[in-house]
Design a protein around this motif. Structure first.
Motif, PDB file in Angstrom:
ATOM      1  N   GLY A   5       0.394   2.922  -9.789  1.00 59.50           N
ATOM      2  CA  GLY A   5      -0.909   2.304  -9.646  1.00 59.50           C
ATOM      3  C   GLY A   5      -1.411   2.180  -8.228  1.00 59.50           C
ATOM      4  N   VAL A   6      -0.732   2.747  -7.248  1.00 53.96           N
ATOM      5  CA  VAL A   6      -1.183   2.683  -5.851  1.00 53.96           C
ATOM      6  C   VAL A   6      -2.402   3.582  -5.661  1.00 53.96           C
ATOM      7  CG1 VAL A   6      -0.563   3.283  -3.476  1.00 53.96           C
ATOM      8  CG2 VAL A   6       1.063   2.067  -4.917  1.00 53.96           C
ATOM      9  N   ARG A   7      -3.396   3.083  -4.931  1.00 50.79           N
ATOM     10  CA  ARG A   7      -4.592   3.859  -4.619  1.00 50.79           C
ATOM     11  C   ARG A   7      -4.642   4.119  -3.116  1.00 50.79           C
ATOM     12  NH1 ARG A   7      -9.152   0.092  -6.816  1.00 50.79           N
ATOM     13  NH2 ARG A   7      -7.610  -1.448  -6.163  1.00 50.79           N
ATOM     14  N   ILE A   8      -4.638   5.378  -2.739  1.00 51.60           N
ATOM     15  CA  ILE A   8      -4.748   5.765  -1.334  1.00 51.60           C
ATOM     16  C   ILE A   8      -5.985   6.626  -1.194  1.00 51.60           C
ATOM     17  CG2 ILE A   8      -3.660   6.970   0.590  1.00 51.60           C
ATOM     18  CD1 ILE A   8      -0.950   6.288  -0.630  1.00 51.60           C
ATOM     19  N   ALA A  22       3.427  -1.624  -5.989  1.00 51.82           N
ATOM     20  CA  ALA A  22       2.576  -1.306  -7.132  1.00 51.82           C
ATOM     21  C   ALA A  22       1.198  -1.955  -7.009  1.00 51.82           C
ATOM     22  CB  ALA A  22       3.256  -1.776  -8.421  1.00 51.82           C
ATOM     23  N   ARG A  23       0.200  -1.196  -7.415  1.00 51.81           N
ATOM     24  CA  ARG A  23      -1.207  -1.632  -7.509  1.00 51.81           C
ATOM     25  C   ARG A  23      -1.833  -1.951  -6.148  1.00 51.81           C
ATOM     26  NH1 ARG A  23       1.789  -4.209 -11.021  1.00 51.81           N
ATOM     27  NH2 ARG A  23       1.691  -6.147  -9.835  1.00 51.81           N
ATOM     28  N   SER A  24      -1.193  -1.558  -5.069  1.00 50.18           N
ATOM     29  CA  SER A  24      -1.793  -1.754  -3.748  1.00 50.18           C
ATOM     30  C   SER A  24      -2.830  -0.673  -3.475  1.00 50.18           C
ATOM     31  CB  SER A  24      -0.708  -1.745  -2.661  1.00 50.18           C
ATOM     32  OG  SER A  24       0.102  -2.895  -2.753  1.00 50.18           O
ATOM     33  N   ALA A  25      -3.791  -0.981  -2.597  1.00 54.68           N
ATOM     34  CA  ALA A  25      -4.878  -0.050  -2.276  1.00 54.68           C
ATOM     35  C   ALA A  25      -5.005   0.091  -0.773  1.00 54.68           C
ATOM     36  CB  ALA A  25      -6.195  -0.544  -2.863  1.00 54.68           C
ATOM     37  N   ILE A  26      -5.135   1.335  -0.310  1.00 57.90           N
ATOM     38  CA  ILE A  26      -5.294   1.637   1.109  1.00 57.90           C
ATOM     39  C   ILE A  26      -6.555   2.479   1.248  1.00 57.90           C
ATOM     40  CG2 ILE A  26      -4.248   2.733   3.122  1.00 57.90           C
ATOM     41  CD1 ILE A  26      -1.522   2.209   1.727  1.00 57.90           C
ATOM     42  N   TRP A  27      -7.521   1.987   2.009  1.00 56.32           N
ATOM     43  CA  TRP A  27      -8.848   2.600   2.017  1.00 56.32           C
ATOM     44  C   TRP A  27      -9.041   3.555   3.194  1.00 56.32           C
ATOM     45  CZ3 TRP A  27     -11.062   2.646  -2.416  1.00 56.32           C
ATOM     46  CH2 TRP A  27     -10.790   1.632  -3.324  1.00 56.32           C
ATOM     47  N   GLY A  39       4.220  -5.077  -0.118  1.00 56.02           N
ATOM     48  CA  GLY A  39       4.468  -5.582  -1.456  1.00 56.02           C
ATOM     49  C   GLY A  39       3.444  -5.116  -2.471  1.00 56.02           C
ATOM     50  N   THR A  40       3.461  -5.726  -3.633  1.00 56.91           N
ATOM     51  CA  THR A  40       2.537  -5.377  -4.708  1.00 56.91           C
ATOM     52  C   THR A  40       1.168  -6.009  -4.482  1.00 56.91           C
ATOM     53  OG1 THR A  40       3.226  -7.262  -6.048  1.00 56.91           O
ATOM     54  CG2 THR A  40       4.436  -5.212  -6.344  1.00 56.91           C
ATOM     55  N   ASP A  41       0.143  -5.374  -5.034  1.00 55.89           N
ATOM     56  CA  ASP A  41      -1.227  -5.916  -5.070  1.00 55.89           C
ATOM     57  C   ASP A  41      -1.819  -6.179  -3.683  1.00 55.89           C
ATOM     58  OD1 ASP A  41      -1.414  -6.155  -8.022  1.00 55.89           O
ATOM     59  OD2 ASP A  41       0.166  -7.645  -7.747  1.00 55.89           O
ATOM     60  N   CYS A  42      -1.415  -5.401  -2.692  1.00 59.60           N
ATOM     61  CA  CYS A  42      -1.977  -5.544  -1.346  1.00 59.60           C
ATOM     62  C   CYS A  42      -3.225  -4.677  -1.192  1.00 59.60           C
ATOM     63  CB  CYS A  42      -0.960  -5.144  -0.287  1.00 59.60           C
ATOM     64  SG  CYS A  42       0.436  -6.278  -0.134  1.00 59.60           S
ATOM     65  N   VAL A  43      -4.091  -5.054  -0.255  1.00 59.73           N
ATOM     66  CA  VAL A  43      -5.285  -4.277   0.069  1.00 59.73           C
ATOM     67  C   VAL A  43      -5.335  -4.082   1.579  1.00 59.73           C
ATOM     68  CG1 VAL A  43      -7.801  -4.160   0.005  1.00 59.73           C
ATOM     69  CG2 VAL A  43      -6.557  -5.186  -1.908  1.00 59.73           C
ATOM     70  N   VAL A  44      -5.463  -2.830   2.007  1.00 56.28           N
ATOM     71  CA  VAL A  44      -5.623  -2.495   3.419  1.00 56.28           C
ATOM     72  C   VAL A  44      -6.987  -1.843   3.575  1.00 56.28           C
ATOM     73  CG1 VAL A  44      -4.728  -1.158   5.364  1.00 56.28           C
ATOM     74  CG2 VAL A  44      -3.138  -2.232   3.749  1.00 56.28           C
ATOM     75  N   GLY A  45      -7.879  -2.467   4.324  1.00 55.01           N
ATOM     76  CA  GLY A  45      -9.262  -2.037   4.409  1.00 55.01           C
ATOM     77  C   GLY A  45      -9.476  -0.830   5.304  1.00 55.01           C
ATOM     78  N   ARG A  46     -10.697  -0.370   5.286  1.00 56.36           N
ATOM     79  CA  ARG A  46     -11.104   0.798   6.049  1.00 56.36           C
ATOM     80  C   ARG A  46     -10.778   0.625   7.533  1.00 56.36           C
ATOM     81  NH1 ARG A  46     -15.227   4.853   5.691  1.00 56.36           N
ATOM     82  NH2 ARG A  46     -16.012   5.437   7.760  1.00 56.36           N
ATOM     83  N   GLY A  47     -10.136   1.650   8.100  1.00 53.98           N
ATOM     84  CA  GLY A  47      -9.885   1.672   9.534  1.00 53.98           C
ATOM     85  C   GLY A  47      -8.817   0.718  10.026  1.00 53.98           C
TER      86      GLY A  47
END
Length: 206
Positions: A5-8, A22-27, A39-47
């Motif tokens: 479920g990771v989104r890159i 799992a389920r983390s997103a890197i923009w 860890g799980t469910d993390c969000v790393v924003g643009r730039g």
């Protein structure tokens, strides 16, 4: 290594040696370096930038263009606001006293440690080595040069405590001999006078 479920996003630079929960997103345009453990469910924003070997707990949010330099450690539920900076060099120089260019062998990185649920506001700077206590809030634009106790609200340059906050993020209000969260109703007791910079608070068991 990324779990289910990771989104890159396209254009993100994520090392194959990073561990992404799992389920983390890197923009877009974010960089996640080798040795990162997220860890799980993390969000790393643009730039945003996550430095080599940084440890992040579950459900952390690193907003656009924030810089998290190694060896920072973020506990669960930490919020890093847009363009905030966690430094790692107490005595920064590009060159040594003899004029030679500094290499990785010429200095020792030091990190910022952020405890559970704490928040760092937009464009704030945490000057390593410092520890931000659990559920504390660093106001936008603040410069933190000393450890911040749990539940503290700090602001200014250099940052100083201006109040207390609970896990909901709202300032606590006086309630007799205690402090109370206006959102959750949780009560807290202090260790000393509010005008004493060494005073801390803790949650009162229900």
């Amino acid at each position: 290594m990324a779990e289910e479920g990771v989104r890159i996003a396209e254009g993100a630079d994520v090392s194959p040696d990073a561990e992404i929960g799992a389920r983390s997103a890197i923009w877009h345009l974010a960089q996640v370096r080798e040795g990162v453990r997220m860890g799980t469910d993390c969000v790393v924003g643009r730039g945003a930038y996550i430095g080599t070997g940084v440890h992040m707990g579950d459900a952390c949010k690193v907003q656009n263009y924030a810089l998290v330099y190694e060896p920072a450690v973020l506990a669960d539920g930490v919020f890093i606001g847009p363009a905030a900076v966690l430094t790692n060099d107490t005595y920064p120089r590009a060159v040594n006293p003899d004029g030679s260019l500094k290499s990785a062998l010429d200095w020792q990185p030091v990190g910022v440690t952020i405890r559970e649920g704490a928040s760092i506001g937009a464009r704030a700077v945490c000057v390593a080595p410092v520890t931000i206590g659990a559920w504390a809030t660093v106001a936008a634009g603040a410069v933190v040069t000393k450890d911040v106790p749990a539940y503290s609200l700090v602001a200014g340059v250099p940052a100083r405590r201006i109040g207390w906050v609970g896990p909901a993020g709202h300032p606590l209000v006086p309630d007799g001999e205690h402090w109370r969260c206006p959102v959750t109703g949780d009560r807290f007791e202090s260790s000393g006078p509010d005008d004493d910079p060494t005073t801390t608070i803790r949650k009162v068991d229900a």
